[in-house]
Design a protein around this motif. Structure first.
Motif, PDB file in Angstrom:
ATOM      1  N   GLN A 322      37.656 -27.741  24.369  1.00  0.00           N
ATOM      2  CA  GLN A 322      37.206 -28.410  23.154  1.00  0.00           C
ATOM      3  C   GLN A 322      38.279 -29.217  22.441  1.00  0.00           C
ATOM      4  N   LEU A 323      39.469 -29.321  23.025  1.00  0.00           N
ATOM      5  CA  LEU A 323      40.539 -30.028  22.318  1.00  0.00           C
ATOM      6  C   LEU A 323      40.192 -31.504  22.137  1.00  0.00           C
ATOM      7  N   PRO A 324      40.458 -32.070  20.951  1.00  0.00           N
ATOM      8  CA  PRO A 324      40.293 -33.519  20.781  1.00  0.00           C
ATOM      9  C   PRO A 324      41.296 -34.267  21.662  1.00  0.00           C
ATOM     10  N   ALA A 325      41.042 -35.557  21.845  1.00  0.00           N
ATOM     11  CA  ALA A 325      41.963 -36.372  22.645  1.00  0.00           C
ATOM     12  C   ALA A 325      43.337 -36.415  21.990  1.00  0.00           C
ATOM     13  N   ASP A 326      44.356 -36.379  22.825  1.00  0.00           N
ATOM     14  CA  ASP A 326      45.725 -36.462  22.324  1.00  0.00           C
ATOM     15  C   ASP A 326      46.025 -37.890  21.888  1.00  0.00           C
ATOM     16  N   LEU A 327      46.949 -38.044  20.929  1.00  0.00           N
ATOM     17  CA  LEU A 327      47.345 -39.381  20.489  1.00  0.00           C
ATOM     18  C   LEU A 327      48.134 -40.074  21.597  1.00  0.00           C
ATOM     19  N   PRO A 328      47.844 -41.336  21.872  1.00  0.00           N
ATOM     20  CA  PRO A 328      48.620 -42.044  22.905  1.00  0.00           C
ATOM     21  C   PRO A 328      50.064 -42.287  22.488  1.00  0.00           C
ATOM     22  N   CYS A 329      50.294 -42.360  21.183  1.00  0.00           N
ATOM     23  CA  CYS A 329      51.662 -42.579  20.707  1.00  0.00           C
ATOM     24  C   CYS A 329      52.038 -41.445  19.761  1.00  0.00           C
ATOM     25  N   PHE A 330      52.934 -40.608  20.224  1.00  0.00           N
ATOM     26  CA  PHE A 330      53.394 -39.468  19.430  1.00  0.00           C
ATOM     27  C   PHE A 330      54.888 -39.364  19.645  1.00  0.00           C
ATOM     28  N   SER A 335      62.040 -30.518  18.022  1.00  0.00           N
ATOM     29  CA  SER A 335      62.511 -29.159  17.732  1.00  0.00           C
ATOM     30  C   SER A 335      61.354 -28.250  17.352  1.00  0.00           C
ATOM     31  N   VAL A 336      60.418 -28.761  16.533  1.00  0.00           N
ATOM     32  CA  VAL A 336      59.252 -27.964  16.152  1.00  0.00           C
ATOM     33  C   VAL A 336      58.419 -27.634  17.383  1.00  0.00           C
ATOM     34  N   MET A 337      58.253 -28.622  18.263  1.00  0.00           N
ATOM     35  CA  MET A 337      57.480 -28.409  19.488  1.00  0.00           C
ATOM     36  C   MET A 337      58.120 -27.333  20.354  1.00  0.00           C
ATOM     37  N   GLN A 338      59.437 -27.363  20.480  1.00  0.00           N
ATOM     38  CA  GLN A 338      60.118 -26.387  21.324  1.00  0.00           C
ATOM     39  C   GLN A 338      60.005 -24.984  20.740  1.00  0.00           C
ATOM     40  N   GLN A 339      60.141 -24.873  19.414  1.00  0.00           N
ATOM     41  CA  GLN A 339      59.982 -23.569  18.777  1.00  0.00           C
ATOM     42  C   GLN A 339      58.590 -23.007  19.027  1.00  0.00           C
ATOM     43  N   ALA A 340      57.586 -23.872  18.942  1.00  0.00           N
ATOM     44  CA  ALA A 340      56.216 -23.425  19.172  1.00  0.00           C
ATOM     45  C   ALA A 340      56.019 -22.978  20.617  1.00  0.00           C
ATOM     46  N   THR A 365      47.685 -32.208  12.088  1.00  0.00           N
ATOM     47  CA  THR A 365      46.679 -32.170  13.150  1.00  0.00           C
ATOM     48  C   THR A 365      47.203 -32.810  14.422  1.00  0.00           C
ATOM     49  N   ALA A 366      47.897 -33.941  14.291  1.00  0.00           N
ATOM     50  CA  ALA A 366      48.438 -34.618  15.481  1.00  0.00           C
ATOM     51  C   ALA A 366      49.394 -33.706  16.236  1.00  0.00           C
ATOM     52  N   LEU A 367      50.241 -32.981  15.502  1.00  0.00           N
ATOM     53  CA  LEU A 367      51.179 -32.064  16.151  1.00  0.00           C
ATOM     54  C   LEU A 367      50.436 -30.915  16.826  1.00  0.00           C
ATOM     55  N   ALA A 368      49.436 -30.348  16.141  1.00  0.00           N
ATOM     56  CA  ALA A 368      48.695 -29.221  16.714  1.00  0.00           C
ATOM     57  C   ALA A 368      47.970 -29.623  17.989  1.00  0.00           C
ATOM     58  N   VAL A 369      47.370 -30.810  17.976  1.00  0.00           N
ATOM     59  CA  VAL A 369      46.641 -31.268  19.169  1.00  0.00           C
ATOM     60  C   VAL A 369      47.611 -31.557  20.308  1.00  0.00           C
ATOM     61  N   ARG A 370      48.729 -32.203  20.014  1.00  0.00           N
ATOM     62  CA  ARG A 370      49.725 -32.470  21.060  1.00  0.00           C
ATOM     63  C   ARG A 370      50.242 -31.146  21.653  1.00  0.00           C
ATOM     64  N   LEU A 371      50.550 -30.203  20.792  1.00  0.00           N
ATOM     65  CA  LEU A 371      51.044 -28.906  21.247  1.00  0.00           C
ATOM     66  C   LEU A 371      49.989 -28.193  22.089  1.00  0.00           C
ATOM     67  N   ALA A 372      48.731 -28.225  21.642  1.00  0.00           N
ATOM     68  CA  ALA A 372      47.664 -27.552  22.376  1.00  0.00           C
ATOM     69  C   ALA A 372      47.490 -28.137  23.769  1.00  0.00           C
ATOM     70  N   HIS A 373      47.588 -29.460  23.893  1.00  0.00           N
ATOM     71  CA  HIS A 373      47.477 -30.078  25.224  1.00  0.00           C
ATOM     72  C   HIS A 373      48.643 -29.665  26.115  1.00  0.00           C
ATOM     73  N   ARG A 374      49.822 -29.517  25.524  1.00  0.00           N
ATOM     74  CA  ARG A 374      50.979 -29.077  26.308  1.00  0.00           C
ATOM     75  C   ARG A 374      50.789 -27.657  26.829  1.00  0.00           C
ATOM     76  N   VAL A 463      46.792 -18.576  18.841  1.00  0.00           N
ATOM     77  CA  VAL A 463      46.111 -19.319  17.781  1.00  0.00           C
ATOM     78  C   VAL A 463      47.092 -20.304  17.150  1.00  0.00           C
ATOM     79  N   VAL A 464      46.639 -21.548  16.972  1.00  0.00           N
ATOM     80  CA  VAL A 464      47.397 -22.579  16.267  1.00  0.00           C
ATOM     81  C   VAL A 464      46.554 -23.022  15.076  1.00  0.00           C
ATOM     82  N   ILE A 465      47.152 -23.008  13.887  1.00  0.00           N
ATOM     83  CA  ILE A 465      46.419 -23.280  12.651  1.00  0.00           C
ATOM     84  C   ILE A 465      47.130 -24.398  11.888  1.00  0.00           C
ATOM     85  N   THR A 466      46.361 -25.268  11.244  1.00  0.00           N
ATOM     86  CA  THR A 466      46.937 -26.250  10.320  1.00  0.00           C
ATOM     87  C   THR A 466      46.263 -26.094   8.957  1.00  0.00           C
TER      88      THR A 466
END
Length: 720
Positions: A322-330, A335-340, A365-374, A463-466
């Motif tokens: 159910q994840l929304p599409a990731d942003l093409p430009c992010f 550092s936040v991504m690596q910690q997550a 939201t953009a960060l949460a979606v990018r992280l979820a796709h990763r 779980v990832v929450i914003t």
């Protein structure tokens, strides 16, 4: 390590030896002597530190655990005092304010440093790892022995002497989930090794404590049948079925029905105990697969009859994506991504929960979606996504019951199995995810109470929450990692803007880009709106766009968008609408101070409020992320947030002026109609008497007749 090992350790202690129990009543020993742990709240602090087993517990979590929603002002000092007493209990000669050997200060909280042989929870986990390794190696007898050693560590519920206080607190409930999973696996191993009685007592006790756990009830039925107690097993099935119907409004699931079929067939055929275990062989193998990420869950089916070919080992359940599409430009946020990602890779036995908060438009939201796709490949049983509508223009926050209904449908449950009550749906959701690896993304949450029913109980999920608000209660209750997002650096913001406008290659005006980034305050939403406008005017130089933004510096006209979902003014308004009267008034006064920081005392004076009322209003603004605490009694705000406040104040003044004019006209009409005199205006109109404030205008009308004939061009004629 077994109880015998603990006894040996107690009889021959070293001078500085310490040991702890948290699987049952909270207890501690030093040099073989049990320590008096003091009052309830002090024992709660120790219990929380032990339940985390070598990981830090934040001060916020401890305060919330001890006082829930109403901590006193001295709460933090009280926690520090309890920690100091515990340190001196463990190390009597410790100097004042020394950190000590066992109880350490780490980050914004505390950590109890214990070895694997000093805490029963760690001994339980070590024995459990050995048991699982034996299962993977096919050694059923060794697995049963190791499971028995693991379960010996449990002397009751986690922090049993504090149960009335901790109740179902997630910090301790997570440890209980580990116990239930271990009992279930121990039952599987006992059935496969022809040794049901070895764990029957532990499984019976766990089943009584968790009557809605169908996996546990199914194992207990098979153990009873394998031990020659078929009649008790059948009566138990009837009792559990009644509880499921009465409590949840659902019929027994496939696993429980399969166990019932095994018991019936065993009684009819007078099967040996080992035959009852055969039906669970497939489940045991898939349980190991699920723990290593290869499987999708457990579903017990009846054993095929003699002469039949093998049946499908597991039902196919839907795998939601159910994840929304990731942003093409992010760009940025490395550092936040690596910690997550590090949190996602931890194996602490607790559910990993990440919560991102920040001001409107900062890119949560953009960060949460990018992280979820990763992370999606790690969660082989699917990804669930829900916009909780916490700060949405067209609708209010989504109820957790409605969100759970959608999740359960996506996970393959028929509608007739989904109960009506939210609590029952939450319990069913946790049960379904108990054997699956699922990532849950909850976007735009309004508060902790909205999120709490949507959390799985299984540690293999995540779980990832914003939210715009900082969800401190999640850290206290679930050990969530809270991360407040700030605006990106100037370099990251410029790179983000250039990616959105297509780079523009070497022709890009670096000075114009820098100015645009600065005028946008490096806010990602503002940058995206401006980038969309640039793309809509392909022939226009960036310098002209920078000039337009500079001309509209006192407002947000430069950041309006046809899509109200992306409009910056709309984004800020969703937070502003949640404010009470006092907080809204202080917010509108911010631009008049013309400062980068705001003092609480000056804001209170400007708003005409008491210090207490102003403090409450400022706290409301902080929770809505329209203000950010800088230091004690000082606050800051993003430049575009201040511009929005200035617009609101201008609109408020304009409305006040319009209301004042309308009020004056109404007073004039009423005065003329009720007076015995008639006012005849010559040249100046009444508006020359007053200003914009309603009180001044009314006073001017009242004063006009008293001015005398001919005064200021007003001639008084007496009615005949």
């Amino acid at each position: 390590m077994t109880t015998a090992h603990l006894t040996a350790a107690a009889t021959e202690p070293s001078g500085d030896d310490v040991r702890f129990h948290v699987l049952g009543p909270v207890r501690a020993w030093r040099a073989g002597a049990e320590l008096p742990l003091g009052p309830r709240q002090q024992r709660l602090v120790l219990a929380a530190l032990l339940a985390r087993a070598g990981r830090p517990v934040s001060l916020t979590e401890l305060v919330a655990l001890l006082w829930e929603e109403d901590p006193p002002r001295s709460a933090a000092n009280a926690v520090h005092r309890y920690v100091g007493v515990l340190r001196r209990l463990l190390e009597p000669g410790l100097p004042a304010r020394a950190s000590g050997r066992w109880l350490l200060r780490q980050g914004g909280g505390y950590l109890m440093r214990v070895g694997p042989d000093q805490l029963d929870l760690l001994m339980f986990r070590a024995a459990l790892r050995q048991a699982r390794a034996a299962v993977a190696a096919g050694s059923a007898q060794e697995a049963a022995r190791c499971f028995g050693a693991a379960l010996e560590q449990w002397q009751g519920r986690c922090a049993a002497d504090l149960e009335a206080v901790v109740g179902d607190h997630p910090l301790f409930a997570a440890v209980e989930h580990e116990y239930v999973a271990a009992v279930t696996e121990a039952a599987d191993a006992a059935l496969c090794s022809d040794a049901p009685p070895s764990v029957l007592s532990a499984v019976r006790q766990a089943a009584q404590l968790h009557p809605l756990d169908e996996r546990l009830q199914a194992r207990l039925m098979l153990l009873l049948a394998a031990d020659g107690k078929q009649a008790e097993a059948l009566l138990m099935y009837r009792r559990v079925s009644t509880v499921l119907r009465d409590e949840l409004g659902v019929e027994p699931g496939e696993e429980l029905r399969a166990a019932h079929a095994c018991v019936l067939r065993g009684r009819a055929e007078e099967a040996r105990p080992s035959q009852a275990a055969t039906a669970l062989d497939t489940a045991v193998r898939r349980s190991a697969d699920a723990r290593t990420g290869r499987g999708t869950g457990i579903a017990v089916q009846p054993e095929p009859a003699m002469g039949e070919g093998p049946r499908n080992p597991s039902p196919v359940h839907p795998v939601p994506a159910q994840l929304p599409a990731d942003l093409p430009c992010f760009t940025g946020r490395e550092s936040v991504m690596q910690q997550a990602l590090d949190v996602a890779g931890e194996t602490s036995g607790a559910l990993p929960v990440l919560a991102f908060d920040g001001i409107p438009g900062v890119g949560k939201t953009a960060l949460a979606v990018r992280l979820a796709h990763r992370m999606a490949p790690r969660f082989t049983d699917g990804q669930l996504f829900a916009d909780l509508g916490g700060f949405t223009a067209c609708k209010g926050p989504s109820g957790p019951g409605a969100v759970l209904y959608g999740f359960l449908e996506a996970l393959g449950l028929p509608r007739w199995r989904i109960p009506d009550a939210t609590d029952s749906r939450a319990a069913l959701f946790r049960s379904v995810l108990a054997t699956r690896r699922v990532l849950v993304v909850l976007d735009n949450a309004v508060d902790v109470e909205q999120v709490r029913p949507l959390l799985p109980g299984a540690p293999q999920c995540m779980v990832v929450i914003t939210s715009r608000r900082r969800l401190s209660g999640l850290a206290a209750a679930f050990g969530a990692r809270l991360t407040s997002l700030d605006v990106p650096s100037a370099a990251e913001a410029a790179r983000c803007f250039l990616e959105r406008v297509g780079g523009r290659g070497p022709d890009a005006d670096a000075g114009a880009v820098e100015e645009i980034v600065e005028l946008c305050g490096r806010l990602p939403l503002a940058l995206s709106v401006v980038a969309a406008r640039v793309l809509g005017r392909p022939g226009q130089p960036l310098r002209r766009m920078a000039a337009e933004l500079a001309a509209a510096r006192e407002g947000l006209d430069g950041f309006s968008d046809d899509d109200r979902g992306n409009d910056l003014r709309a984004a800020f308004s969703r937070s502003y609408r949640t404010l009470g009267f006092d907080a809204a008034r202080i917010f509108r006064l911010l631009p008049s101070h013309r400062a980068s920081e705001f003092e609480a005392a000056k804001l209170a004076a400007a708003a005409g409020m008491s210090p207490q009322a102003a403090t409450a209003a400022l706290g409301e603004l902080v929770r809505s992320r329209l203000l950010t605490p800088v230091r004690r009694d000082r606050y800051g705000a993003h430049r575009l947030v201040i511009a929005y406040a200035a617009e609101l104040e201008r609109e408020a003044r304009q409305r006040s002026a319009e209301v004042a004019c309308a009020s004056v006209r109404a007073v004039e009409r009423k005065t003329v109609a009720s007076s015995a005199t008639v006012m005849v205006r010559e040249e100046p109109e009444l508006s020359s008497y007053g200003v914009h404030r309603r009180g001044d205008r009314v006073a001017a009308v009242d004063a006009a007749p008293a001015a005398g004939p001919g005064r200021d061009g007003v001639r008084i004629m007496t009615a005949a």
